[in-house]
Design an enzyme around this catalytic site. Structure first.
Site, PDB file in Angstrom:
ATOM      1  N   TRP A  34      99.537 -43.995  59.418  1.00 23.11           N
ATOM      2  CA  TRP A  34      99.212 -42.665  59.950  1.00 23.11           C
ATOM      3  C   TRP A  34      98.010 -42.914  60.864  1.00 23.11           C
ATOM      4  O   TRP A  34      96.893 -43.127  60.399  1.00 23.11           O
ATOM      5  CB  TRP A  34      98.844 -41.725  58.798  1.00 23.11           C
ATOM      6  CG  TRP A  34      98.306 -40.393  59.193  1.00 23.11           C
ATOM      7  CD1 TRP A  34      96.994 -40.031  59.265  1.00 23.11           C
ATOM      8  CD2 TRP A  34      99.033 -39.223  59.578  1.00 23.11           C
ATOM      9  NE1 TRP A  34      96.870 -38.730  59.653  1.00 23.11           N
ATOM     10  CE2 TRP A  34      98.096 -38.197  59.868  1.00 23.11           C
ATOM     11  CE3 TRP A  34     100.373 -38.944  59.715  1.00 23.11           C
ATOM     12  CZ2 TRP A  34      98.484 -36.918  60.270  1.00 23.11           C
ATOM     13  CZ3 TRP A  34     100.749 -37.666  60.115  1.00 23.11           C
ATOM     14  CH2 TRP A  34      99.809 -36.681  60.393  1.00 23.11           C
ATOM     15  N   CYS A  73      98.192 -43.250  55.440  1.00 20.27           N
ATOM     16  CA  CYS A  73      99.003 -44.469  55.442  1.00 20.27           C
ATOM     17  C   CYS A  73      99.563 -44.702  54.041  1.00 20.27           C
ATOM     18  O   CYS A  73      99.073 -44.185  53.069  1.00 20.27           O
ATOM     19  CB  CYS A  73      98.134 -45.663  55.834  1.00 20.27           C
ATOM     20  SG  CYS A  73      97.321 -45.454  57.398  1.00 20.27           S
ATOM     21  N   ASN A 130      94.626 -48.623  54.189  1.00 21.19           N
ATOM     22  CA  ASN A 130      94.609 -47.165  54.258  1.00 21.19           C
ATOM     23  C   ASN A 130      93.147 -46.761  54.173  1.00 21.19           C
ATOM     24  O   ASN A 130      92.424 -47.212  53.283  1.00 21.19           O
ATOM     25  CB  ASN A 130      95.406 -46.561  53.096  1.00 21.19           C
ATOM     26  CG  ASN A 130      95.485 -45.040  53.202  1.00 21.19           C
ATOM     27  OD1 ASN A 130      95.196 -44.473  54.255  1.00 21.19           O
ATOM     28  ND2 ASN A 130      95.861 -44.401  52.110  1.00 21.19           N
ATOM     29  N   GLY A 131      92.694 -45.965  55.139  1.00 20.53           N
ATOM     30  CA  GLY A 131      91.282 -45.533  55.135  1.00 20.53           C
ATOM     31  C   GLY A 131      90.699 -45.687  56.527  1.00 20.53           C
ATOM     32  O   GLY A 131      91.418 -45.917  57.503  1.00 20.53           O
ATOM     33  N   ARG A 133     104.177 -38.990  53.170  1.00 18.87           N
ATOM     34  CA  ARG A 133     102.749 -38.964  53.560  1.00 18.87           C
ATOM     35  C   ARG A 133     102.597 -38.841  55.077  1.00 18.87           C
ATOM     36  O   ARG A 133     101.502 -38.687  55.592  1.00 18.87           O
ATOM     37  CB  ARG A 133     102.043 -40.230  53.048  1.00 18.87           C
ATOM     38  CG  ARG A 133     102.040 -40.357  51.543  1.00 18.87           C
ATOM     39  CD  ARG A 133     101.767 -41.782  51.089  1.00 18.87           C
ATOM     40  NE  ARG A 133     100.413 -42.223  51.359  1.00 18.87           N
ATOM     41  CZ  ARG A 133      99.388 -42.073  50.508  1.00 18.87           C
ATOM     42  NH1 ARG A 133      99.613 -41.473  49.362  1.00 18.87           N
ATOM     43  NH2 ARG A 133      98.187 -42.497  50.779  1.00 18.87           N
ATOM     44  N   LYS A 162     101.780 -16.046  56.475  1.00 17.00           N
ATOM     45  CA  LYS A 162     102.073 -16.859  55.290  1.00 17.00           C
ATOM     46  C   LYS A 162     103.105 -16.172  54.410  1.00 17.00           C
ATOM     47  O   LYS A 162     104.091 -16.765  53.979  1.00 17.00           O
ATOM     48  CB  LYS A 162     100.786 -17.099  54.499  1.00 17.00           C
ATOM     49  CG  LYS A 162      99.821 -18.046  55.160  1.00 17.00           C
ATOM     50  CD  LYS A 162     100.164 -19.502  54.984  1.00 17.00           C
ATOM     51  CE  LYS A 162     100.858 -20.217  56.099  1.00 17.00           C
ATOM     52  NZ  LYS A 162     100.515 -20.106  57.460  1.00 17.00           N
ATOM     53  N   LYS A 210     108.829 -27.552  60.912  1.00 15.98           N
ATOM     54  CA  LYS A 210     107.405 -27.850  60.835  1.00 15.98           C
ATOM     55  C   LYS A 210     106.782 -27.943  62.220  1.00 15.98           C
ATOM     56  O   LYS A 210     105.655 -27.561  62.438  1.00 15.98           O
ATOM     57  CB  LYS A 210     107.169 -29.167  60.072  1.00 15.98           C
ATOM     58  CG  LYS A 210     105.704 -29.532  59.898  1.00 15.98           C
ATOM     59  CD  LYS A 210     104.949 -28.462  59.142  1.00 15.98           C
ATOM     60  CE  LYS A 210     103.454 -28.726  59.068  1.00 15.98           C
ATOM     61  NZ  LYS A 210     102.709 -27.548  58.575  1.00 15.98           N
ATOM     62  N   GLU A 212      96.986 -13.964  59.588  1.00 16.74           N
ATOM     63  CA  GLU A 212      97.414 -15.230  58.970  1.00 16.74           C
ATOM     64  C   GLU A 212      97.995 -14.984  57.586  1.00 16.74           C
ATOM     65  O   GLU A 212      99.019 -15.560  57.207  1.00 16.74           O
ATOM     66  CB  GLU A 212      96.240 -16.203  58.902  1.00 16.74           C
ATOM     67  CG  GLU A 212      96.505 -17.507  58.188  1.00 16.74           C
ATOM     68  CD  GLU A 212      97.651 -18.323  58.781  1.00 16.74           C
ATOM     69  OE1 GLU A 212      98.115 -18.008  59.892  1.00 16.74           O
ATOM     70  OE2 GLU A 212      98.134 -19.247  58.094  1.00 16.74           O
ATOM     71  N   HIS A 228      96.527   4.794  63.531  1.00 12.46           N
ATOM     72  CA  HIS A 228      97.263   5.059  64.791  1.00 12.46           C
ATOM     73  C   HIS A 228      98.737   4.718  64.657  1.00 12.46           C
ATOM     74  O   HIS A 228      99.378   4.348  65.640  1.00 12.46           O
ATOM     75  CB  HIS A 228      96.621   4.255  65.926  1.00 12.46           C
ATOM     76  CG  HIS A 228      95.197   4.609  66.168  1.00 12.46           C
ATOM     77  ND1 HIS A 228      94.807   5.800  66.737  1.00 12.46           N
ATOM     78  CD2 HIS A 228      94.057   3.964  65.839  1.00 12.46           C
ATOM     79  CE1 HIS A 228      93.482   5.848  66.801  1.00 12.46           C
ATOM     80  NE2 HIS A 228      92.993   4.754  66.264  1.00 12.46           N
ATOM     81  N   GLU A 231     106.664 -15.900  56.137  1.00 11.61           N
ATOM     82  CA  GLU A 231     107.423 -17.126  56.454  1.00 11.61           C
ATOM     83  C   GLU A 231     107.897 -17.861  55.203  1.00 11.61           C
ATOM     84  O   GLU A 231     108.856 -18.623  55.257  1.00 11.61           O
ATOM     85  CB  GLU A 231     106.624 -18.052  57.358  1.00 11.61           C
ATOM     86  CG  GLU A 231     105.424 -18.706  56.744  1.00 11.61           C
ATOM     87  CD  GLU A 231     104.797 -19.727  57.716  1.00 11.61           C
ATOM     88  OE1 GLU A 231     105.522 -20.418  58.446  1.00 11.61           O
ATOM     89  OE2 GLU A 231     103.564 -19.814  57.725  1.00 11.61           O
TER      90      GLU A 231
HETATM   91  C1  AGP Z   1     102.440 -21.875  60.370  1.00  9.02           C
HETATM   92  O1  AGP Z   1     102.457 -21.631  58.977  1.00  9.02           O
HETATM   93  C2  AGP Z   1     103.823 -21.900  60.968  1.00  9.02           C
HETATM   94  N1  AGP Z   1     104.601 -22.914  60.356  1.00  9.02           N
HETATM   95  C3  AGP Z   1     103.854 -21.931  62.479  1.00  9.02           C
HETATM   96  O2  AGP Z   1     103.442 -20.663  62.905  1.00  9.02           O
HETATM   97  C4  AGP Z   1     102.977 -22.979  63.192  1.00  9.02           C
HETATM   98  O3  AGP Z   1     101.620 -22.656  63.045  1.00  9.02           O
HETATM   99  C5  AGP Z   1     103.313 -22.958  64.689  1.00  9.02           C
HETATM  100  O4  AGP Z   1     104.657 -23.329  64.854  1.00  9.02           O
HETATM  101  C6  AGP Z   1     102.418 -23.866  65.523  1.00  9.02           C
HETATM  102  O5  AGP Z   1     102.572 -25.189  65.110  1.00  9.02           O
HETATM  103  P1  AGP Z   1     101.507 -26.264  65.632  1.00  9.02           P
HETATM  104  O6  AGP Z   1     100.186 -25.906  65.045  1.00  9.02           O
HETATM  105  O7  AGP Z   1     102.010 -27.595  65.141  1.00  9.02           O
HETATM  106  O8  AGP Z   1     101.478 -26.194  67.129  1.00  9.02           O
END
Ligand code: AGP
Length: 612
Positions: free
Chosen positions: A74, A2, A100-101, A27, A489, A607, A485, A508, A492
């Site tokens: 939030w 928040c 907030n909290g 935030r 990272k 996002k 992962e 393989h 992307e």
């Molecule tokens: C993660 O770094 C990516 N931005 C992307 O793969 C993300 O994890 C994916 O779109 C799923 O998003 P979500 O966890 O909000 O469902």
């Protein structure tokens, strides 16, 4: 988190408050509201939605006054709604509180207040505070300062608060415990905020409230006290940040800030769910009875992207500790595959945003086949939380950087706790084993803090490889999801083509790619597959590849095999995934920065992918 903003001065408060709340939008929030005092009357407007929605409401129903407080919420307790938005008031509607909290004992306090006749208009923990202050003010001779101090002594949990009261029209009272609150000191004006960015435009002179301190702010004075009423020395600090960097808490990017927030995010995610005396785990909104847990004969993790990697790591933990056949499905594949599931299948949807279209679709498909559906999510009240039978929230706070970091590690922590709970219910994990698992998990935040001390070493290694056009990430067992992962990272945010692979699979096919231009990151943690992984490293070396090993601190043998080594603290193999991913997050971050990429908003990415 928040956001709180307050103003007291000679000018109209509202423009400052709206501007201040906009500065705190980063935030993350789901509703907003303001309250002002004018001619000894309290005015309040609030609504679900964005600040723009609040501004439209204020155009229709304007409020003014030279004293005011505002809030962006939030959601932690109660879904986003007009009623649950802050400020909250008491029965008399003469008090306004923004918070907030998390008030951990709010249900108990709410029940007691209701028994004494108080009427509540929301389901939030915050509203309890307004009614407690109201009760104290009804005691003859009590002023706002003392009413607030006495009320706060009844609260368990964390708070940053700003409070207005119609009966004392010339002041704002603020307080904090566990959630930051800053007082900005300007010429003839005083500002209050949860975070520095919102006040930097007006002043660089600030007072940081400490835990269990309250500040009584009037036009002409700021007095600081502890909850016993003793005066506390005011220390005015000078902020050297420029406004832009301040929104990131001094970090260059949100992603780096969120990497560093992981110790706190994990602490916040696990702390209220572990009963140390009984070594039991409790989830408020799991909605799975012990009998249902015992009847589950199949588990399916379903998610997208990074969240899918959390599910893949979870598969190992679920099968080990709960002894149920488990699979991991990409949500978009699962939802259209006519999966063979039934009422004894537990489908676990993992999603940071709670709005990913494919994951939402997978949940609906699972429900149509009568499966039990729970979601692991970071956004309270999100679509997936509403669509699932049960939900376990990660308490990572808003994750602004498109590349998921703290959401991922808190997802892993939640999966670990869920498997511990299910394993205990199914009689697979005994008390001693549970105690050991909990001890290991509770040590993780500190281990991440120790690990982050090696950030500069990771940055230096990243410098050596930022020109690469391709990269390979290898891992075995639980190291494989982390290899995936790490590759995600890197690709992307730096746009380098990177692939994650099971280390044994390299021979393989992918081994054909190895040459001096191909950095190969290898998860080489001590454990039963260690010797095999050393063999894979030798295969890469024999073809002129460059190996960057993620290794267990104290392992000196690896230094002879790999060009670069990044050490992580030893932990149980089941939790090694949380530690091993941290250097890969930093590796990707520093390469992307070196390549001049837009780390927080990489090209083509969103996002939350709310479209199929
Ligand atoms: C993660 O770094 C990516 N931005 C992307 O793969 C993300 O994890 C994916 O779109 C799923 O998003 P979500 O966890 O909000 O469902």
């Amino acid at each position: 988190m928040c956001g709180i903003f307050g103003y007291i001065g000679k000018r109209d408060a509202l423009p400052f408050i709206v501007e201040g709340l906009k500065k705190l939008e980063y935030r993350g929030y789901d509703s907003a509201g303001v309250a002002t005092l004018k001619d000894a009357r309290l005015f309040l407007q609030k609504c679900q939605g964005k600040i723009a929605d609040l501004e439209r409401l204020l155009l229709r129903k304007p409020i003014d006054g030279n004293i005011g407080i505002g809030h962006t919420r939030w959601a932690t307790h109660g879904k986003p709604s007009d009623e649950n938005s802050h400020p909250h008031s008491d029965c008399s509607e003469k008090i306004a509180v923004v918070h907030n909290g998390i008030i951990e004992n709010y249900l108990h306090l709410r029940r007691e207040l209701a028994e004494r006749g108080h009427r509540f208009s929301s389901v939030t923990d915050t509203e309890v505070i307004a009614h407690l202050i109201e009760e104290e003010l009804n005691i003859k001779g009590t002023d706002l300062e003392h009413a607030v101090s006495r009320a706060l002594k009844k609260l368990h949990g964390s708070f940053a608060l700003a409070i207005l009261y119609e009966g004392e029209k010339d002041k704002i009272v603020v307080a904090r415990r566990g959630s930051p609150l800053i007082v900005g000191v300007a010429e003839n004006e005083t500002f209050v905020s949860s975070d520095i960015p919102a006040i930097l435009k007006y002043t660089s002179r600030v007072i940081y409230l400490k835990d269990n301190e309250i500040a009584i702010i009037t036009q002409d004075d700021i007095s600081l006290k502890n909850l016993d009423g003793d005066t506390v020395k005011k220390e005015i600090s000078f902020i050297s940040w420029d406004p832009e960097s301040a929104e990131k808490g001094g970090y260059t990017h949100f992603m780096l800030k969120e990497i560093h927030e992981q110790p706190k995010a994990i602490r916040d995610t696990i702390k209220d769910r572990i009963k140390l005396d009984s070594c039991q785990v409790h989830f408020d909104e799991l909605n799975l009875t012990e009998e249902e847990i015992r009847n589950i004969n199949r588990v399916v993790f379903t998610a997208c992207g990074t969240s899918w990697h959390a599910g893949l790591a979870g598969e190992y933990i679920m099968e080990k500790f709960v002894n149920i056949p488990t699979e991991v499905e990409y949500a978009a594949e699962f939802r259209y595959r006519n999966p063979i599931i039934d009422e004894n299948t537990l489908v676990i949807a993992i999603t940071q945003s709670g709005e990913t279209a494919d994951t939402l679709g997978a949940v609906l498909e699972a429900k149509s086949q009568n499966a039990k559906v729970i979601s692991i999510c970071n956004v309270v009240g999100s679509s997936i939380a509403r669509d699932s039978h049960g939900v376990i929230y990660t308490c990572a706070g808003p994750e602004i950087g498109v590349a998921s970091t703290k959401a991922f590690t808190t997802q892993l922590a939640v999966i670990y706790l869920l498997c511990l709970h299910m394993g205990q219910v199914r009689g697979i994990i005994n008390r001693n084993e549970a105690e050991e698992m909990i001890k290991e998990l509770m040590a993780i935040p500190q281990k991440i803090e120790d690990l982050l001390q090696s950030e500069d070493e990771v940055a230096q290694i990243a410098e050596k490889y930022f020109h690469a056009n391709n990269a390979l990430f290898l891992g075995r067992g639980k190291g494989f999801p982390i290899a995936l992962e790490g590759a995600l990272k890197l690709k992307e945010i730096s746009y380098i083509h990177a692939e994650g692979y099971p280390a044994a699979e390299m021979k393989h096919g992918p081994i054909a790619l190895i040459d001096k231009n191909m950095p190969v990151v290898v998860l080489a943690l001590l454990g039963r597959r260690y010797e095999k992984i050393l063999g894979n490293i030798e295969e890469v070396n024999a073809r002129g590849g460059n190996v960057i090993a993620i290794a267990t601190k104290g392992d000196n043998e690896i230094k002879e095999k790999a060009q670069d080594v990044i050490y992580i603290p030893p932990t149980s193999s089941d939790l090694s995934t949380i530690l091993a991913v941290i250097p890969l997050q930093l590796f990707a971050y520093y390469i992307a920065v070196k390549r001049g990429c837009h780390v927080d908003q990489p090209r083509n990415l969103a996002k939350s992918v709310t479209v199929e």
